[in-house]
Design a protein around this motif. Structure first.
Motif, PDB file in Angstrom:
ATOM      1  N   TYR A  47     -30.520  47.681 101.203  1.00  0.00           N
ATOM      2  CA  TYR A  47     -30.650  49.132 101.082  1.00  0.00           C
ATOM      3  C   TYR A  47     -30.730  49.511  99.608  1.00  0.00           C
ATOM      4  N   SER A  48     -31.270  50.698  99.362  1.00  0.00           N
ATOM      5  CA  SER A  48     -31.267  51.248  98.010  1.00  0.00           C
ATOM      6  C   SER A  48     -30.751  52.678  98.092  1.00  0.00           C
TER       7      SER A  48
ATOM      8  N   PHE B 152     -31.261  56.492 104.282  1.00  0.00           N
ATOM      9  CA  PHE B 152     -30.308  56.895 105.317  1.00  0.00           C
ATOM     10  C   PHE B 152     -29.443  55.711 105.731  1.00  0.00           C
ATOM     11  N   CYS B 153     -28.174  56.021 106.103  1.00  0.00           N
ATOM     12  CA  CYS B 153     -27.235  54.995 106.571  1.00  0.00           C
ATOM     13  C   CYS B 153     -27.257  54.940 108.094  1.00  0.00           C
ATOM     14  N   ARG B 154     -26.967  53.775 108.654  1.00  0.00           N
ATOM     15  CA  ARG B 154     -26.761  53.655 110.087  1.00  0.00           C
ATOM     16  C   ARG B 154     -25.386  54.205 110.425  1.00  0.00           C
TER      17      ARG B 154
ATOM     18  N   GLY C  22     -19.341  55.123 105.248  1.00  0.00           N
ATOM     19  CA  GLY C  22     -18.211  54.824 104.366  1.00  0.00           C
ATOM     20  C   GLY C  22     -18.227  53.419 103.800  1.00  0.00           C
ATOM     21  N   ALA C  23     -19.204  52.606 104.134  1.00  0.00           N
ATOM     22  CA  ALA C  23     -19.242  51.204 103.688  1.00  0.00           C
ATOM     23  C   ALA C  23     -19.798  51.095 102.271  1.00  0.00           C
ATOM     24  N   LEU C  24     -19.446  49.991 101.623  1.00  0.00           N
ATOM     25  CA  LEU C  24     -19.944  49.676 100.279  1.00  0.00           C
ATOM     26  C   LEU C  24     -20.804  48.423 100.361  1.00  0.00           C
ATOM     27  N   THR C  25     -21.883  48.385  99.560  1.00  0.00           N
ATOM     28  CA  THR C  25     -22.736  47.204  99.456  1.00  0.00           C
ATOM     29  C   THR C  25     -23.424  47.256  98.100  1.00  0.00           C
TER      30      THR C  25
ATOM     31  N   CYS D  75     -22.167  54.413 101.416  1.00  0.00           N
ATOM     32  CA  CYS D  75     -22.724  55.303 102.429  1.00  0.00           C
ATOM     33  C   CYS D  75     -21.868  56.567 102.461  1.00  0.00           C
ATOM     34  N   ASN D  76     -22.383  57.688 101.940  1.00  0.00           N
ATOM     35  CA  ASN D  76     -21.666  58.965 101.861  1.00  0.00           C
ATOM     36  C   ASN D  76     -22.393  60.028 102.659  1.00  0.00           C
ATOM     37  N   TYR D  77     -21.644  61.053 103.049  1.00  0.00           N
ATOM     38  CA  TYR D  77     -22.226  62.195 103.739  1.00  0.00           C
ATOM     39  C   TYR D  77     -22.587  63.232 102.693  1.00  0.00           C
ATOM     40  N   SER D  78     -23.880  63.529 102.556  1.00  0.00           N
ATOM     41  CA  SER D  78     -24.309  64.552 101.604  1.00  0.00           C
ATOM     42  C   SER D  78     -25.621  65.150 102.100  1.00  0.00           C
ATOM     43  N   GLY D  79     -25.734  66.455 101.975  1.00  0.00           N
ATOM     44  CA  GLY D  79     -26.974  67.135 102.369  1.00  0.00           C
ATOM     45  C   GLY D  79     -27.262  67.035 103.856  1.00  0.00           C
ATOM     46  N   ASN D  80     -26.226  67.184 104.682  1.00  0.00           N
ATOM     47  CA  ASN D  80     -26.353  67.147 106.146  1.00  0.00           C
ATOM     48  C   ASN D  80     -26.817  65.795 106.683  1.00  0.00           C
ATOM     49  N   ALA D  81     -26.615  64.731 105.927  1.00  0.00           N
ATOM     50  CA  ALA D  81     -27.002  63.406 106.415  1.00  0.00           C
ATOM     51  C   ALA D  81     -26.165  62.346 105.702  1.00  0.00           C
ATOM     52  N   TRP D  82     -26.082  61.192 106.317  1.00  0.00           N
ATOM     53  CA  TRP D  82     -25.400  60.049 105.701  1.00  0.00           C
ATOM     54  C   TRP D  82     -26.462  59.261 104.935  1.00  0.00           C
TER      55      TRP D  82
END
Length: 158
Positions: free
Chosen positions: A121-122, A126-128, A133-136, A146-153
């Motif tokens: 991912y970059s 979008f996150c699954r 909340g995961a880190l990579t 993976c953060n929640y921002s702008g009405n999407a993960w």
């Protein structure tokens, strides 16, 4: 056991009885004596007795009470993100005196969480649902979360 008359016979007997009663009623209201004698000598209408027998049968079926509902709770342990980095160093040149090589170490990073297609991912993608909340790391080695921002993960730099 008395024989039950058919409906048609009952109708005719009833009609004759009504005719005889009507004739007897008219003779008393001033008709001449000959009609009275004729009405008196007429046979009385037969008496019809109808017996109806009804039989009812009730059947009660017992319904069992509903059984208790069994609810199973499954506790799932979500593993934390795993970051794996692989650093590969270049072999030193053994030629001695001439300094023609750079001699630096090349950095190669592998991401711990990959897309369904197998790619890293970059940031901005979008996150699954399973990655919230995961880190990579990205393919270049930068840490993303993976953060929640702008009405999407979405994946963003950590």
């Amino acid at each position: 056991m008395p024989k039950v008359l058919s409906r048609r016979k009952q109708f005719w007997i009833g009609g004759i009885a009504l005719l005889a009663l009507g004739a007897a009623g008219c003779s008393e209201s001033g008709q001449d004596d000959a009609v009275k004698v004729a009405a008196a000598s007429a046979k009385p209408a037969p008496t019809v007795t109808v017996t109806v027998t009804a039989t009812a049968t009730a059947t009660e079926t017992a319904t069992p009470a509903p059984a208790p509902t069994v609810t199973r709770t499954k506790t799932m342990k979500v593993p934390g993100p795993t970051v794996t980095k692989t650093v590969t160093g270049a072999a030193p040149s053994g030629s001695g005196g001439s300094g023609g090589s750079s001699g630096g170490a090349a950095k190669t990073s592998t991401c711990s969480i990959r897309s369904n297609a197998g790619n890293c991912y970059s940031a901005g993608q979008f996150c699954r649902n399973s990655d919230h909340g995961a880190l990579t790391t990205t393919a270049g080695g930068a840490r993303i979360k993976c953060n929640y921002s702008g009405n999407a993960w979405r994946w963003s730099y950590a």
